[in-house]
Structures are given as structure tokens and as C-alpha cells.
Design a protein around this motif. Sequence first.
Motif, PDB file in Angstrom:
ATOM      1  N   ILE A   1       0.922  -1.102  -0.198  1.00  0.00           N
ATOM      2  CA  ILE A   1      -0.241  -0.080   0.079  1.00  0.00           C
ATOM      3  C   ILE A   1       0.799   1.420  -0.009  1.00  0.00           C
ATOM      4  O   ILE A   1       1.921   1.322   0.458  1.00  0.00           O
ATOM      5  N   PRO A   2       0.281   2.362  -0.323  1.00  0.00           N
ATOM      6  CA  PRO A   2       1.178   3.698  -0.505  1.00  0.00           C
ATOM      7  C   PRO A   2       1.535   4.039   0.847  1.00  0.00           C
ATOM      8  O   PRO A   2       0.693   3.936   1.688  1.00  0.00           O
ATOM      9  N   ASP A   3       2.309   5.117   0.797  1.00  0.00           N
ATOM     10  CA  ASP A   3       2.946   5.592   2.162  1.00  0.00           C
ATOM     11  C   ASP A   3       1.834   6.725   2.403  1.00  0.00           C
ATOM     12  O   ASP A   3       1.556   7.569   2.025  1.00  0.00           O
ATOM     13  N   PRO A   4       1.222   6.420   3.609  1.00  0.00           N
ATOM     14  CA  PRO A   4      -0.001   7.419   4.166  1.00  0.00           C
ATOM     15  C   PRO A   4       0.597   8.944   4.102  1.00  0.00           C
ATOM     16  O   PRO A   4      -0.366  10.028   4.192  1.00  0.00           O
ATOM     17  N   GLU A   5       1.974   9.002   4.496  1.00  0.00           N
ATOM     18  CA  GLU A   5       2.410  10.361   4.562  1.00  0.00           C
ATOM     19  C   GLU A   5       2.235  11.352   3.195  1.00  0.00           C
ATOM     20  O   GLU A   5       2.659  12.323   3.273  1.00  0.00           O
ATOM     21  N   THR A   6       2.272  10.506   2.062  1.00  0.00           N
ATOM     22  CA  THR A   6       2.063  11.117   0.791  1.00  0.00           C
ATOM     23  C   THR A   6       0.469  11.646   0.601  1.00  0.00           C
ATOM     24  O   THR A   6       0.266  12.402  -0.518  1.00  0.00           O
ATOM     25  N   PHE A   7      -0.494  11.227   1.260  1.00  0.00           N
ATOM     26  CA  PHE A   7      -1.828  11.672   0.935  1.00  0.00           C
ATOM     27  C   PHE A   7      -1.859  13.280   1.349  1.00  0.00           C
ATOM     28  O   PHE A   7      -1.536  13.619   2.356  1.00  0.00           O
TER      29      PHE A   7
ATOM     30  N   ALA B   1      -4.846   9.425  -3.270  1.00  0.00           N
ATOM     31  CA  ALA B   1      -5.064   8.742  -1.753  1.00  0.00           C
ATOM     32  C   ALA B   1      -6.153   7.443  -2.119  1.00  0.00           C
ATOM     33  O   ALA B   1      -7.115   7.449  -2.880  1.00  0.00           O
ATOM     34  N   ALA B   2      -5.514   6.228  -1.646  1.00  0.00           N
ATOM     35  CA  ALA B   2      -6.276   4.955  -1.873  1.00  0.00           C
ATOM     36  C   ALA B   2      -7.536   4.923  -1.559  1.00  0.00           C
ATOM     37  O   ALA B   2      -8.450   4.397  -2.036  1.00  0.00           O
ATOM     38  N   GLY B   3      -7.743   5.613  -0.332  1.00  0.00           N
ATOM     39  CA  GLY B   3      -8.962   5.532   0.287  1.00  0.00           C
ATOM     40  C   GLY B   3     -10.216   6.128  -0.396  1.00  0.00           C
ATOM     41  O   GLY B   3     -11.389   6.326  -0.365  1.00  0.00           O
TER      42      GLY B   3
ATOM     43  N   GLY C   1      11.084   2.454 -10.878  1.00  0.00           N
ATOM     44  CA  GLY C   1       9.711   3.349 -10.275  1.00  0.00           C
ATOM     45  C   GLY C   1       9.007   2.166  -9.534  1.00  0.00           C
ATOM     46  O   GLY C   1       9.481   1.144  -9.222  1.00  0.00           O
ATOM     47  N   GLY C   2       7.618   2.755  -9.018  1.00  0.00           N
ATOM     48  CA  GLY C   2       6.689   1.842  -8.749  1.00  0.00           C
ATOM     49  C   GLY C   2       7.058   1.529  -7.100  1.00  0.00           C
ATOM     50  O   GLY C   2       7.516   2.588  -6.597  1.00  0.00           O
ATOM     51  N   LEU C   3       6.484   0.564  -6.488  1.00  0.00           N
ATOM     52  CA  LEU C   3       6.373   0.401  -4.823  1.00  0.00           C
ATOM     53  C   LEU C   3       7.271  -1.033  -4.629  1.00  0.00           C
ATOM     54  O   LEU C   3       7.432  -1.304  -3.597  1.00  0.00           O
TER      55      LEU C   3
ATOM     56  N   LEU D   1       9.044  -7.667  -2.097  1.00  0.00           N
ATOM     57  CA  LEU D   1       9.357  -6.614  -0.943  1.00  0.00           C
ATOM     58  C   LEU D   1       8.835  -5.392  -1.427  1.00  0.00           C
ATOM     59  O   LEU D   1       9.199  -4.884  -2.648  1.00  0.00           O
ATOM     60  N   SER D   2       8.213  -4.984  -0.721  1.00  0.00           N
ATOM     61  CA  SER D   2       7.627  -3.446  -0.943  1.00  0.00           C
ATOM     62  C   SER D   2       8.323  -2.526  -0.071  1.00  0.00           C
ATOM     63  O   SER D   2       8.523  -2.677   1.209  1.00  0.00           O
TER      64      SER D   2
END
Length: 435
Positions: free
Chosen positions: A63-69, A270-272, A355-357, A401-402
Motif C-alpha cells: 500500500i502507498p505511504d500515508p504520509e504522501t496523501f 489517496a487510495a481511500g 519506479g513503482g513500489l 518486497l515493498s
Amino acid sequence: MWGKKARAWRRELSWNRKGPGNMRGDGMDSLFSQRVKRARRSVIRELLKLAEEPGIISFAGGIPDPETFPREALAQLAADEILNNYRKSLQYTTTEGKRPLRAALIRWFSQQGLHYELDQVVITSASQQGLDLVAKTFLDPGDAVFLSLPTYLGAIQAFRAMEGELVGIPLLEDGMDLDALEEAIPRARKAGHPPKLIYVVPDFQNPSGVTWSLEKRRRLVEIASRENLVIVEDMPYRSLRFSGTPVPPVAELDEEGRVLVLFTFSKVLAAGLRLGALAGPKRLVEKVVVMKQAADLCTSSLTQRLAARFLLEHDFSQHIQNLCHRYREKRDAMLEALEQYMPEVEGLSWTRPEGGLFLWLRLPEHVDTERMLPRALKHKVAYVIGTPFFVDGSGHNTMRLSFSLPTVEEIREGVRRLGQVLEEELASLPSPQRG
Ligand SMILES: Cc1ncc(COP(=O)(O)O)c(C=O)c1O
């Protein structure tokens, strides 16, 4: 202790739980559709629960880093939309989606070399819904879908749910093994599985981090044209390029209109919000819209308005550059740590994504990453085992590995622990038989 937890997790997956609530429903099993009876819960979601124990450095969550939202910007927009624009933002909207958002996305697509009209773009509840709708639009039971080994798990689930025949094609460093694809298509046809779709994630694929070469993208379009197939190009990570040169999307190389593109805001906003889009030739998109009407009438008006306004009122390119900067540091930390801490052993390799995660590890043949997982958890580091990403049951010696969630320091420490786990595992196994 971890052995016990892993066993408990296996038991959970076997669908045999009996409890007071479950006993009453015993006679109702026959009511489930064959499709549901065949479906399995995501192994990875179950594994992720194990990785949530305190003290564990987890490379498991994709999942993405929430600090990026962009929280403040979204909070202000949400307050304004709800208080001052509720007639639109809290109301139903069209199945195709809000015009301002589609128009903004058309501009984003054109920066990628993709040129669409309004009626070629439908807003979806993120790209997972795009996959579900594509499966419903094209697949009858037994129809063949070609996808790479490994492939994004959510795509496997969506195509399986519609009872597609999933045909795995090896993924090489520069994209799918297209010789193997060319052989597999007539073979599927002959075996009574009408070929319908080719599913690809050509930029920084989940789970492998692999990016397709231009040459392979061109050849893929030729194959699809010759064999009369639709290509589904899923591009959640395309904007997250940290190094190297962008390669044109497959859809840009297609002159016949046989590529459907899936975009999502999940990794770049934001994924949400659960917001994405499907774009492609009108005659295909129209059919997808009919399937979407049945699924949810429309995607949330509120989140569509938020995303549209974010794109119009904020500097989206700058926002994406900031994301890339953050993720680049993490990727670099992981690559450096792998160089430093992984034992030197034959058969060990990993991808170096631009790139990517994610990045992808291949371990020596005789190492089984599922068997090794309890040892990793004991050392307080977690990864995702490779097999669920393979539709043919292979990949026992692979892992994903993410690098998106842990800090740079955690990445270094986690990879150090992983190196130790692998050394211990190798020491515990009999030496491989040489042929
Ligand atoms: C390749 C790929 N496609 C689709 C998705 C689904 O994401 P979403 O539904 O949030 O857009 C993901 C999520 O990780 C993914 O990696």
C-alpha cells in the motif's frame, strides 16, 4: 510461536471454521453459486495480518505511504464541497462519471501520449473495479485470459471470479515472454478456451517491478491484432518513475482500438478515495458502462469532485514529483541494503525497478519462501511469498518486497534481518542436488 501462528493461518484458509454462528448456516452451503464455492480468500491478506505484530519491519504491505496523501488540501476541499456544493457532491451522478474529472483525466492521459474524447473515459471505483468490469464485459466461463507469471493478485481474483481460464506466461526482465504467448494462444483455442484478453502491467509491475521494453510493447500489439484479442493495460504505477526514460504506453502504439487502459488515483493521490478510470475505444467502453450500472450505478460523487478540484486547483505534477522523491530514496535504500546484506549465493537475484513500489527476489531453487516465513517473522521481518502471484502454482522460491511503507532506517535494518534469515535457512537445508 511463529510456527503456531502460521499453522493457525493455514487452518483459517481451509474454510472449515465452526462456531456458534456458523453452525446454524450449515444447510445453506448448497445455496452458494459454483463460482463462490470455488473462490478463495486472498492468501496475502491473511499473511498481512501476521506481519502486523508489534516490532515487525514489514515489506509485505503493497500500500502507498500515508504520509504522501495531501490531507490538508483534501480536508479543505471536502468541507467546501459538503457545505457549499452538497447538491452535486452528495447526490448521485452519471455512471460514466463527473465531466470535470473526466476532462482533467483526458489532459493527464494526453501527457502520456493517449488521446481520448469524453465518451471514451468512464470513472471507476479505482482500478480494481475496472478489472472486475472488464472481466464481466468479456469473459464467459472457460474463456482464456493471458497474464504474466507473476501477476497482480487482484487481477487473478477478478478474472477467476468470472471463471476465466487463466494462462500464465513467463515474465522476463523486459516484459512477457512473447514467444511463449504466441504458442499459448492457439493452444488455448484448440483446448476449447476461446482467447479473449491479455492483461499487462507494463510499468513497474506489481509484484515484480519489471517494465516492458518498447520492442515488446509493439510486438504485443501486433499479436493482439493478429489473434483478435483485447489488451488490458493496467497502469497504477506509471507516474511513479524515479529514474530512466519513460516508455510509451501500449495503448499509444495501438492503431486499431483494442487496448483498454486502467488508471487509478490510489498511488498518486489517496487510495481511500477509491477512484480510478477506464479508457479506450468507445464501442468497448460503452459495454463496460452497462456492467457498471449494474455494479454500483455510479462512483462516489464526493470523491470525484474532490479529485477533480485537486487536479484543477493544485499542482498535481509537483505533487507527483514529491512522491517520486520520497519513494526514490526508499528504493535506493533497499537496493543498497540488498547489495550489502544478502549472502553471496548462486541463484539469488533481484529486480532493480526504475519506479513503482516493489522489487522482486528470486532465491535458490531449493529455498521455499513460504516455509521460510516463520523464521523471518521470528527475526521480526516480513515479506510476501511469491506463489499467490503465479496462476500455475510455481514461484515457491520468490518473494515480493515493498519499500513504500517503512522508513529508510527500517528498510536498512529489515533487509539486514532478511539477509540473516536467508543465511540461516540455507544452513538448515540439505545442499541442492546437482543434475
Ligand atoms: C497492478 C495493480 N492493479 C490494480 C490495483 C488495484 O488498486 P486500486 O483498486 O486501489 O486502484 C493494484 C493495487 O495494488 C495494482 O497493483
